[in-house]
Scaffold this motif. Structure first.
Motif, PDB file in Angstrom:
ATOM      1  N   LEU A  30     -22.133 -18.286  55.164  1.00  0.00           N
ATOM      2  CA  LEU A  30     -20.776 -18.691  55.509  1.00  0.00           C
ATOM      3  C   LEU A  30     -19.842 -17.492  55.545  1.00  0.00           C
ATOM      4  CD1 LEU A  30     -18.873 -21.121  56.059  1.00  0.00           C
ATOM      5  CD2 LEU A  30     -18.314 -21.052  53.613  1.00  0.00           C
ATOM      6  N   ARG A  31     -19.255 -17.283  56.710  1.00  0.00           N
ATOM      7  CA  ARG A  31     -18.209 -16.258  56.819  1.00  0.00           C
ATOM      8  C   ARG A  31     -16.849 -16.859  56.532  1.00  0.00           C
ATOM      9  NH1 ARG A  31     -17.997 -11.556  61.102  1.00  0.00           N
ATOM     10  NH2 ARG A  31     -16.091 -10.527  60.436  1.00  0.00           N
ATOM     11  N   GLY A  32     -16.641 -18.105  57.004  1.00  0.00           N
ATOM     12  CA  GLY A  32     -15.372 -18.776  56.769  1.00  0.00           C
ATOM     13  C   GLY A  32     -15.465 -20.242  57.128  1.00  0.00           C
ATOM     14  N   LEU A  33     -14.678 -21.068  56.441  1.00  0.00           N
ATOM     15  CA  LEU A  33     -14.562 -22.481  56.777  1.00  0.00           C
ATOM     16  C   LEU A  33     -13.117 -22.739  57.161  1.00  0.00           C
ATOM     17  CD1 LEU A  33     -16.192 -25.565  55.283  1.00  0.00           C
ATOM     18  CD2 LEU A  33     -13.706 -25.549  55.533  1.00  0.00           C
ATOM     19  N   PHE A  34     -12.925 -23.409  58.274  1.00  0.00           N
ATOM     20  CA  PHE A  34     -11.599 -23.578  58.854  1.00  0.00           C
ATOM     21  C   PHE A  34     -11.235 -25.061  58.900  1.00  0.00           C
ATOM     22  CE2 PHE A  34     -11.102 -19.289  60.655  1.00  0.00           C
ATOM     23  CZ  PHE A  34     -12.401 -18.843  60.571  1.00  0.00           C
ATOM     24  N   TRP A  35      -9.966 -25.343  58.647  1.00  0.00           N
ATOM     25  CA  TRP A  35      -9.423 -26.685  58.861  1.00  0.00           C
ATOM     26  C   TRP A  35      -8.340 -26.600  59.936  1.00  0.00           C
ATOM     27  CZ3 TRP A  35     -11.088 -31.310  57.181  1.00  0.00           C
ATOM     28  CH2 TRP A  35     -11.933 -31.359  56.065  1.00  0.00           C
ATOM     29  N   TYR A  51     -12.947 -18.828  52.300  1.00  0.00           N
ATOM     30  CA  TYR A  51     -14.017 -17.856  52.463  1.00  0.00           C
ATOM     31  C   TYR A  51     -15.121 -17.958  51.403  1.00  0.00           C
ATOM     32  CZ  TYR A  51     -10.917 -15.604  55.815  1.00  0.00           C
ATOM     33  OH  TYR A  51     -10.108 -15.336  56.892  1.00  0.00           O
ATOM     34  N   SER A  52     -14.774 -18.410  50.204  1.00  0.00           N
ATOM     35  CA  SER A  52     -15.789 -18.416  49.161  1.00  0.00           C
ATOM     36  C   SER A  52     -15.623 -19.643  48.266  1.00  0.00           C
ATOM     37  CB  SER A  52     -15.701 -17.139  48.330  1.00  0.00           C
ATOM     38  OG  SER A  52     -14.425 -17.007  47.764  1.00  0.00           O
ATOM     39  N   ALA A  53     -16.747 -20.069  47.678  1.00  0.00           N
ATOM     40  CA  ALA A  53     -16.751 -21.238  46.796  1.00  0.00           C
ATOM     41  C   ALA A  53     -15.748 -21.050  45.668  1.00  0.00           C
ATOM     42  CB  ALA A  53     -18.153 -21.467  46.245  1.00  0.00           C
ATOM     43  N   GLY A  54     -14.986 -22.099  45.405  1.00  0.00           N
ATOM     44  CA  GLY A  54     -13.971 -22.055  44.375  1.00  0.00           C
ATOM     45  C   GLY A  54     -12.575 -21.759  44.903  1.00  0.00           C
ATOM     46  N   GLU A  55     -12.508 -21.333  46.133  1.00  0.00           N
ATOM     47  CA  GLU A  55     -11.223 -20.989  46.718  1.00  0.00           C
ATOM     48  C   GLU A  55     -10.447 -22.259  47.059  1.00  0.00           C
ATOM     49  OE1 GLU A  55     -11.591 -18.479  50.103  1.00  0.00           O
ATOM     50  OE2 GLU A  55      -9.428 -18.095  50.282  1.00  0.00           O
ATOM     51  N   GLU A  56      -9.126 -22.221  46.887  1.00  0.00           N
ATOM     52  CA  GLU A  56      -8.246 -23.324  47.226  1.00  0.00           C
ATOM     53  C   GLU A  56      -7.040 -22.779  47.982  1.00  0.00           C
ATOM     54  OE1 GLU A  56      -9.074 -26.116  43.256  1.00  0.00           O
ATOM     55  OE2 GLU A  56      -7.060 -25.361  43.673  1.00  0.00           O
ATOM     56  N   THR A  67     -16.693 -25.689  48.166  1.00  0.00           N
ATOM     57  CA  THR A  67     -17.865 -25.449  47.336  1.00  0.00           C
ATOM     58  C   THR A  67     -18.946 -24.851  48.230  1.00  0.00           C
ATOM     59  OG1 THR A  67     -19.022 -27.553  47.707  1.00  0.00           O
ATOM     60  CG2 THR A  67     -17.262 -27.534  46.046  1.00  0.00           C
ATOM     61  N   LYS A  68     -20.140 -24.660  47.689  1.00  0.00           N
ATOM     62  CA  LYS A  68     -21.209 -24.046  48.481  1.00  0.00           C
ATOM     63  C   LYS A  68     -21.776 -24.995  49.527  1.00  0.00           C
ATOM     64  CE  LYS A  68     -22.640 -20.533  45.195  1.00  0.00           C
ATOM     65  NZ  LYS A  68     -23.759 -19.952  44.405  1.00  0.00           N
ATOM     66  N   LYS A  69     -21.450 -26.290  49.418  1.00  0.00           N
ATOM     67  CA  LYS A  69     -22.018 -27.245  50.370  1.00  0.00           C
ATOM     68  C   LYS A  69     -20.971 -28.044  51.124  1.00  0.00           C
ATOM     69  CE  LYS A  69     -26.327 -28.091  47.806  1.00  0.00           C
ATOM     70  NZ  LYS A  69     -27.185 -29.129  47.188  1.00  0.00           N
ATOM     71  N   GLU A  70     -19.736 -28.069  50.612  1.00  0.00           N
ATOM     72  CA  GLU A  70     -18.741 -28.915  51.262  1.00  0.00           C
ATOM     73  C   GLU A  70     -17.327 -28.423  50.995  1.00  0.00           C
ATOM     74  OE1 GLU A  70     -19.443 -32.860  49.759  1.00  0.00           O
ATOM     75  OE2 GLU A  70     -19.370 -32.209  47.671  1.00  0.00           O
ATOM     76  N   SER A  71     -16.426 -28.979  51.782  1.00  0.00           N
ATOM     77  CA  SER A  71     -15.000 -28.701  51.609  1.00  0.00           C
ATOM     78  C   SER A  71     -14.267 -30.036  51.609  1.00  0.00           C
ATOM     79  CB  SER A  71     -14.483 -27.816  52.748  1.00  0.00           C
ATOM     80  OG  SER A  71     -13.092 -27.608  52.639  1.00  0.00           O
ATOM     81  N   PHE A  72     -13.182 -30.076  50.851  1.00  0.00           N
ATOM     82  CA  PHE A  72     -12.351 -31.257  50.820  1.00  0.00           C
ATOM     83  C   PHE A  72     -10.942 -30.892  51.268  1.00  0.00           C
ATOM     84  CE2 PHE A  72     -15.128 -34.285  48.835  1.00  0.00           C
ATOM     85  CZ  PHE A  72     -16.009 -33.512  48.092  1.00  0.00           C
ATOM     86  N   LEU A  73     -10.340 -31.814  52.000  1.00  0.00           N
ATOM     87  CA  LEU A  73      -8.930 -31.692  52.345  1.00  0.00           C
ATOM     88  C   LEU A  73      -8.219 -32.837  51.628  1.00  0.00           C
ATOM     89  CD1 LEU A  73      -6.846 -30.113  54.044  1.00  0.00           C
ATOM     90  CD2 LEU A  73      -7.166 -31.826  55.835  1.00  0.00           C
ATOM     91  N   ALA A  92     -20.326 -18.436  60.881  1.00  0.00           N
ATOM     92  CA  ALA A  92     -21.416 -17.804  60.154  1.00  0.00           C
ATOM     93  C   ALA A  92     -21.371 -16.294  60.308  1.00  0.00           C
ATOM     94  CB  ALA A  92     -22.761 -18.333  60.657  1.00  0.00           C
ATOM     95  N   TRP A  93     -21.962 -15.614  59.353  1.00  0.00           N
ATOM     96  CA  TRP A  93     -22.159 -14.178  59.490  1.00  0.00           C
ATOM     97  C   TRP A  93     -23.200 -13.957  60.574  1.00  0.00           C
ATOM     98  CZ3 TRP A  93     -19.059 -10.686  57.539  1.00  0.00           C
ATOM     99  CH2 TRP A  93     -18.332 -11.007  56.385  1.00  0.00           C
ATOM    100  N   GLY A  94     -23.129 -12.791  61.215  1.00  0.00           N
ATOM    101  CA  GLY A  94     -24.062 -12.486  62.277  1.00  0.00           C
ATOM    102  C   GLY A  94     -23.472 -12.869  63.611  1.00  0.00           C
ATOM    103  N   GLY A  95     -24.155 -12.544  64.673  1.00  0.00           N
ATOM    104  CA  GLY A  95     -23.623 -12.792  65.991  1.00  0.00           C
ATOM    105  C   GLY A  95     -22.668 -11.688  66.396  1.00  0.00           C
ATOM    106  N   THR A  96     -22.104 -11.816  67.553  1.00  0.00           N
ATOM    107  CA  THR A  96     -21.278 -10.745  68.100  1.00  0.00           C
ATOM    108  C   THR A  96     -19.816 -11.119  68.227  1.00  0.00           C
ATOM    109  OG1 THR A  96     -21.780 -11.498  70.340  1.00  0.00           O
ATOM    110  CG2 THR A  96     -23.219  -9.822  69.401  1.00  0.00           C
TER     111      THR A  96
END
Lengths: 113, 110
Positions: A30-35, A51-56, A67-73, A92-96
């Protein structure tokens, strides 16, 4: 393959009735999760990046957690103007490219006065 | 700032016709994207570009073509339109990660 699943598909709340939207994801790294918020007939509008588990992160009545598997709004004391479709996406990490986001199908939130 | 501008907003095509959806951004972003959105299916990436002259396929590129001759513009070409291309198309741009979207172009192929 990266996957994002949002639940519920639709949520109806009374004004002031707090609740949460779920975003479950699988991604190679995971590079980032967006809402995003999307109003009818409009393009998605950026809300948060996590960006990382535990972040709010918070914005007005909205708080996003990760968390490492899900996000809540979490929506606290919602108002009718919070009615919209809420989209979750992962990068995700990787790609161009920075912006190759994989989106969930969205949760349609309706808040009744 | 106008942000990301898409034209047209609405279009009806007959099967087999071709057309170009226009997208322009004024934020000097290097990255630009085309997504399509179908009911209940989320946003699917069609093509993307990391800079002028560089484009690559996304998840659902068949039936589409793109070009990126300038930083500002990223048009999407539909060749031989098919009913399966009925959708809402969103152009987006980014610089640091989050995407900025246009208002969308609603295309119906009959």
């Amino acid at each position: 393959e990266d996957q994002v699943t949002q639940s519920p598909e639709a949520l109806r709340l009374q004004e002031g009735e707090s609740s949460s939207l779920n975003c479950s994801y699988t991604v190679s790294g995971l590079r980032g999760l967006f809402w995003y918020r999307q109003d009818p007939g409009k393009g998605p509008e950026f809300l948060f990046t996590l960006y990382s588990a535990g972040e709010e992160k918070e914005k007005e009545r909205l708080k996003a957690t990760l968390t490492k598997k899900e996000s809540f709004l979490h929506i606290t004391a919602p108002k009718p103007e919070d009615s919209a479709t809420y989209l979750c996406a992962v990068q995700a990490w990787g790609g161009t490219s920075y912006g190759k986001l994989t989106f969930g199908q969205g949760t349609i939130l309706t808040v009744h006065p | 700032n106008a942000g990301v501008t898409q034209t047209p907003k609405f279009r009806i095509l007959k099967i087999g016709q071709s057309m170009t959806l226009q997208c322009a951004q004024d934020m000097n972003h290097n990255y630009m994207y085309w997504y399509r959105q179908d009911p209940g299916m989320g946003l699917k990436l069609i093509y993307y570009s990391v800079g002028a002259g560089i484009t690559d396929k996304g998840e659902v590129p068949n039936g589409y073509n793109v070009s990126r001759s300038t930083t500002e513009d990223f048009p999407l070409r539909l060749e031989l339109a098919a009913p399966s291309q009925t959708s809402v198309y969103f152009c987006a741009s980014s610089d640091t990660g989050e995407l900025f979207f246009g208002e969308g172009s609603r295309l119906t192929v009959l």
